[in-house]
Design an enzyme around this catalytic site. Structure first.
Site, mmCIF file in Angstrom:
data_model
loop_
_atom_site.group_PDB
_atom_site.id
_atom_site.type_symbol
_atom_site.label_atom_id
_atom_site.label_comp_id
_atom_site.label_asym_id
_atom_site.label_seq_id
_atom_site.Cartn_x
_atom_site.Cartn_y
_atom_site.Cartn_z
ATOM 1 N N TRP A 151 -8.741 59.555 -17.740
ATOM 2 C CA TRP A 151 -7.857 60.345 -18.136
ATOM 3 C C TRP A 151 -6.726 60.798 -17.023
ATOM 4 C CZ3 TRP A 151 -8.875 63.493 -14.420
ATOM 5 C CH2 TRP A 151 -10.166 63.994 -14.104
ATOM 6 N N ASN A 152 -6.988 60.042 -15.828
ATOM 7 C CA ASN A 152 -6.083 60.493 -14.681
ATOM 8 C C ASN A 152 -4.627 59.799 -14.741
ATOM 9 O OD1 ASN A 152 -7.023 58.114 -13.857
ATOM 10 N ND2 ASN A 152 -7.187 59.022 -11.811
ATOM 11 N N GLU A 178 -10.721 60.161 -24.152
ATOM 12 C CA GLU A 178 -10.620 61.216 -25.266
ATOM 13 C C GLU A 178 -9.987 62.277 -24.821
ATOM 14 O OE1 GLU A 178 -13.174 59.435 -24.170
ATOM 15 O OE2 GLU A 178 -14.842 61.078 -23.706
ATOM 16 N N PRO A 230 -20.986 55.438 -13.314
ATOM 17 C CA PRO A 230 -22.339 55.408 -14.283
ATOM 18 C C PRO A 230 -21.750 54.538 -15.639
ATOM 19 C CG PRO A 230 -21.860 57.378 -13.215
ATOM 20 C CD PRO A 230 -20.844 56.666 -12.787
ATOM 21 N N GLU A 249 -12.691 49.069 -12.770
ATOM 22 C CA GLU A 249 -11.824 49.990 -11.953
ATOM 23 C C GLU A 249 -12.613 51.278 -11.845
ATOM 24 O OE1 GLU A 249 -9.388 49.340 -9.821
ATOM 25 O OE2 GLU A 249 -8.784 47.495 -10.389
ATOM 26 N N CYS A 283 -8.632 58.131 -8.221
ATOM 27 C CA CYS A 283 -9.786 57.375 -7.626
ATOM 28 C C CYS A 283 -10.072 56.827 -6.227
ATOM 29 C CB CYS A 283 -9.726 55.988 -8.503
ATOM 30 S SG CYS A 283 -8.245 55.189 -8.515
ATOM 31 N N GLU A 380 -18.336 61.592 -5.332
ATOM 32 C CA GLU A 380 -17.270 61.631 -5.644
ATOM 33 C C GLU A 380 -16.904 62.891 -6.580
ATOM 34 O OE1 GLU A 380 -15.625 59.216 -9.263
ATOM 35 O OE2 GLU A 380 -13.954 58.759 -8.156
ATOM 36 N N GLU A 457 -6.720 44.830 -10.112
ATOM 37 C CA GLU A 457 -5.326 45.001 -11.127
ATOM 38 C C GLU A 457 -4.082 44.783 -10.391
ATOM 39 O OE1 GLU A 457 -6.098 48.583 -13.116
ATOM 40 O OE2 GLU A 457 -6.858 47.274 -14.792
#
Ligand SMILES: NC(=O)c1ccc[n+]([C@@H]2O[C@H](COP(=O)([O-])OP(=O)(O)OC[C@H]3O[C@@H](n4cnc5c(N)ncnc54)[C@H](O)[C@@H]3O)[C@@H](O)[C@H]2O)c1
Ligand SMILES: C[N+](C)(C)CCCC=O
Length: 483
Positions: A151-152, A178, A230, A249, A283, A380, A457
């Protein structure tokens, strides 16, 4: 601005709705208000998207790289022309300040479309002469690729996956997070407007189970996930069942090492960019800031001064430079880590509280005297929480920097360039920085090692992950056989 999309999904070149799916409220993080509603893909929608992407494969792969590239570059141009509207939408979707989104998100997506659009015609095989015989290789698409996003950076992630996939001749079904379902629909709309045939790039909404149902479909050849470790483990395992290609990623807990000869102003800038950009929801952030003992207090003093420049507020205001957490859930997670930091004995230098305002805001937070075993130095956090640790020697700093299961990024600030390159060589991380932090130009590979990921990427490296080589042996003379 109208934030309610035309429909929840974009399939086979058009918006598609199915309100029988689970409702997904889209919440503006700066106010907590519902600004749109989309519906999770039902099995029928998932089937529609996969069937459309599968049907589009042959025609898209048969086009020349020049033709595909032209479409991607046209899409890049449209994104740039609509940068303002796309940035406003990104700010509604994520809560990130317009001051950031207007220069990073659609811009980075457009860079990706332009770069891979430019590269598309140069994706070729090679010729290998073997005496009179020869082998030639064909670089072929993988087929149907599934993209699953975090979502970031919703626009950036949709493009960073879509652009190389499409350039190589693949089709894609993309499922955004979502939490931020709006921006990817715009990417699909723009690609279609730029000339991508129906079915080449599709977007469907949904929670984790929708993503999971995409991965195991027999028509799917590759899965590219941006998300947490996870989730990465689950997606990787599900993809392995069908021996599908993957790009992962994933998360990080990256080190940023500041030596006492560093330009302190630049080092403080690096620590700010590596911890508080996007309210810390990045991230690659360098959240373990190792500062050599001699300059630790000077660093903390200057950092605290520079943090006076933080301006929280309505993220759509171009003067605001610090937005809210993406969701109440994420805010709660980060507050939990701050409480753990205090309970485990770290020194709270500044921040740590929710300001008295609506929305999911949290002050930028700095902890000092953090030790390697504290929870805030190991896990994190994905929020605006910087942990400052101290060290004596280069060997010690490198060993402690690498003492983590993650390996996304790492940075070093020093004026000694021999030491800088030694550190970069020694870091166990996919993306390293010398005297800077968090730059991610499309020309450079981006991705993680260890548990932070698989594959890369951006850059020419991404082509390797969205195509496969076929070798063709050609005999020019007679063929001998034993009988
Ligand atoms: N390395 C990178 O480039 C990068 C970039 C951005 C974010 N991230 C990471 O993403 C995380 C934050 O994002 P998040 O909270 O959205 O991550 P998340 O892992 O919770 O979700 C990521 C995506 O996976 C989907 N998903 C969840 N369970 C699934 C399953 N079983 N099968 C298929 N899909 C499933 C979600 O719906 C979402 O779209 C952080 O760990 C961050 O470091 C990594
Ligand atoms: C462009 N940034 C800021 C490095 C973000 C990369 C994607 C990670 O969250």
């Amino acid at each position: 601005m109208k934030t309610q999309p035309t429909a929840s999904h974009f399939i086979d070149g058009q918006y598609v709705e199915d309100t029988s799916g689970e409702e997904i409220p889209v919440i503006y993080p700066a106010t907590g208000e519902v600004i749109a509603t989309v519906y999770s893909a039902t099995p029928a929608i998932v089937e529609q998207a996969l069937a459309a992407a599968h049907a589009a494969e042959k025609e898209w792969a048969a086009m020349t790289g020049t033709e595909r590239g032209r479409i991607l570059r046209r899409a890049a141009q449209i994104m740039r022309e609509r940068n303002h509207d796309l940035s406003v939408l990104e700010t509604y979707d994520t809560g990130k300040p317009y001051q950031e989104t207007s220069v990073v998100d659609a811009t980075s997506g457009a860079d990706s479309l332009e770069y891979f659009g430019g590269l598309a015609a140069a994706i070729t095989g090679e010729h290998i002469q073997l005496g009179e015989d020869f082998v030639y290789t064909r670089r072929e698409p993988l087929g149907l690729c599934v993209g699953i996003g975090a979502w970031n950076y919703p626009t950036q992630i949709a493009c960073w996956k879509g652009a190389p996939a499409l350039a190589c001749g693949n089709t894609m079904v993309f499922k955004p997070s979502e939490t931020t379902p709006l921006c990817a629909l715009k990417v699909a709309e723009i690609l279609h407007e730029a000339g991508a045939p129906a079915g080449v790039y599709n977007v469907i909404q949904g929670y984790g189970p929708v993503g999971a149902s995409l991965i195991t479909d027999s028509r799917v050849d590759k899965v590219s996930l941006t998300g947490s470790v996870p989730t990465g483990k689950k997606v990787y395992a599900a993809a392995a069942e069908g021996i599908r290609h993957v790009t992962m990623e994933l998360g990080g807990k990256s080190p940023l090492v500041i030596f006492d000869d560093a330009d302190i102003e630049n080092a403080v800038s690096g620590a700010i960019l590596g911890n508080f950009y996007s309210s810390g929801q990045v991230c690659s952030n360098g959240t373990r800031v190792f500062v050599q003992k001699g300059i630790k207090e000077a660093f903390l003093t200057r950092l605290a001064e520079r943090l006076q420049g933080v301006k929280l507020g309505d993220p759509q205001d171009p003067e605001v430079n610090f937005g809210p957490m993406v969701s109440e859930k994420q805010l709660g997670i980060v507050e939990g880590y701050i409480a753990k930091g205090i309970a485990e004995g770290a020194r709270l230098v500044c921040g740590g509280k929710r300001p008295d305002m609506a929305g999911f805001f949290l002050e930028p937070t700095v902890f000092a005297d953090v030790t390697d075993d504290m929870t805030i130095a190991r896990e994190e956090i994905f929020g605006p929480v910087m942990s400052v640790l101290d060290f004596d020697t280069e060997e010690e700093a490198l060993a402690r920097a690498n003492d983590t299961e993650f390996g996304l990024s790492a940075g070093v600030f020093t004026r000694d360039l021999s030491r800088a390159h030694r550190m970069a060589a020694g870091f166990e991380a996919g993306t390293c920085y010398i005297n800077t932090y968090n730059d991610a130009p499309v020309e450079a590979p981006f991705g993680g090692s260890k548990q932070s990921g698989v594959g890369r990427e951006n850059s020419k490296a991404a082509i390797e992950h969205y195509s496969q080589i076929k070798g063709v042996y050609v005999r020019t003379g007679d063929l001998e056989a034993p009988f």
